[in-house]
Write a protein that holds these residues in place. Structure first.
Motif, short mmCIF file in Angstrom:
data_model
loop_
_atom_site.label_atom_id
_atom_site.label_comp_id
_atom_site.label_asym_id
_atom_site.label_seq_id
_atom_site.Cartn_x
_atom_site.Cartn_y
_atom_site.Cartn_z
N ALA A 243 -6.15 -3.65 6.77
CA ALA A 243 -4.63 -3.35 6.83
C ALA A 243 -4.24 -2.06 6.93
N MET A 244 -4.96 -0.88 6.70
CA MET A 244 -4.83 0.58 7.08
C MET A 244 -5.04 0.56 8.59
N GLU A 245 -5.94 -0.09 9.17
CA GLU A 245 -6.27 -0.04 10.65
C GLU A 245 -4.82 -0.46 11.31
N GLN A 246 -4.21 -1.56 10.85
CA GLN A 246 -2.98 -2.03 11.37
C GLN A 246 -1.80 -1.09 11.16
N ILE A 247 -1.68 -0.57 10.15
CA ILE A 247 -0.60 0.65 10.05
C ILE A 247 -0.81 1.73 10.89
N ASP A 248 -2.06 2.08 10.80
CA ASP A 248 -2.62 3.37 11.60
C ASP A 248 -2.19 3.23 13.02
N ASN A 249 -2.59 1.88 13.66
CA ASN A 249 -2.19 1.50 14.98
C ASN A 249 -0.64 1.13 15.26
N GLY A 250 0.21 1.02 14.22
CA GLY A 250 1.45 0.60 14.52
C GLY A 250 1.63 -1.00 14.45
N GLN A 251 0.67 -1.58 14.20
CA GLN A 251 0.76 -3.09 14.36
C GLN A 251 1.45 -3.83 13.33
N VAL A 252 2.61 -3.90 13.31
CA VAL A 252 3.64 -4.42 12.34
C VAL A 252 4.24 -5.69 12.94
N ARG A 253 4.27 -6.73 12.17
CA ARG A 253 4.91 -7.94 12.36
C ARG A 253 6.38 -7.92 12.33
N ASN A 254 7.16 -8.60 13.13
CA ASN A 254 8.53 -8.66 13.27
C ASN A 254 9.14 -8.81 12.06
N ASP A 255 8.52 -9.02 10.89
CA ASP A 255 9.32 -9.18 9.41
C ASP A 255 8.96 -7.86 8.81
N GLY A 256 8.32 -6.71 9.47
CA GLY A 256 8.01 -5.63 8.76
C GLY A 256 6.75 -5.48 7.99
N VAL A 257 5.76 -6.50 8.08
CA VAL A 257 4.70 -6.67 7.52
C VAL A 257 3.28 -6.14 8.23
N TYR A 258 2.55 -5.61 7.64
CA TYR A 258 1.26 -5.50 8.58
C TYR A 258 0.29 -6.39 8.22
N LEU B 112 0.89 -1.11 -0.11
CA LEU B 112 -0.04 0.00 0.22
C LEU B 112 0.75 1.16 0.06
N GLN B 113 0.29 2.19 -0.60
CA GLN B 113 1.22 3.40 -0.80
C GLN B 113 0.31 4.69 -0.18
N ARG B 114 0.72 5.40 0.57
CA ARG B 114 -0.04 6.64 1.06
C ARG B 114 1.13 7.75 0.90
N ASP B 115 0.87 8.72 -0.11
CA ASP B 115 1.77 9.77 -0.46
C ASP B 115 3.02 9.12 -0.87
N GLU B 116 4.27 9.22 -0.37
CA GLU B 116 5.49 8.61 -0.94
C GLU B 116 5.58 7.66 0.00
N GLU B 117 4.94 7.10 1.01
CA GLU B 117 5.34 6.17 1.91
C GLU B 117 4.51 4.79 1.63
N ARG B 118 5.46 3.77 1.47
CA ARG B 118 4.91 2.21 1.23
C ARG B 118 5.10 1.47 2.47
N PHE B 119 4.11 0.58 2.61
CA PHE B 119 3.75 -0.12 3.57
C PHE B 119 3.49 -1.60 2.80
N TYR B 120 4.15 -2.65 3.62
CA TYR B 120 4.00 -3.97 2.95
C TYR B 120 3.11 -4.66 3.89
#
Length: 88
Positions: A64-79, A20-28
């Motif tokens: 997925a956006m809820e996980q991103i907004d809550n900072g809930q990221v797995r230890n491998d950097g994946v939401y 996912l991309q928001r502005d210039e930031e990408r989230f896996y």
């Protein structure tokens, strides 16, 4: 937020990965095959998971956006979108 590129299959974890991309930031991000197939009551296959992902992309992205907004990221950097999130 929008999906960038094509979703891919991670065989080791039986999940669909997407970016996912928001502005210039990408989230896996990833969603499990079990979460998709159990929630939408389809057979437990990779093909059914992709079918559910494509048919319900907006729901998966919202979770997925809820996980991103809550900072809930797995230890491998994946939401990660799990079965638990679909039921909430």
């Amino acid at each position: 937020m929008k999906i960038v590129g094509e979703p891919t299959w991670n065989m080791m974890r039986e999940e669909i990965r997407f970016c996912l991309q928001r502005d210039e930031e990408r989230f896996y991000c990833a969603v499990s095959q079990i979460a998709l197939n159990d929630y939408y009551r389809t057979e437990d296959t990779q093909e059914a998971a992709f079918m559910n992902f494509r048919a319900h992309t907006n729901t998966v992205v919202t979770l997925a956006m809820e996980q991103i907004d809550n900072g809930q990221v797995r230890n491998d950097g994946v939401y990660f979108v799990s079965s638990t999130l679909f039921g909430s």
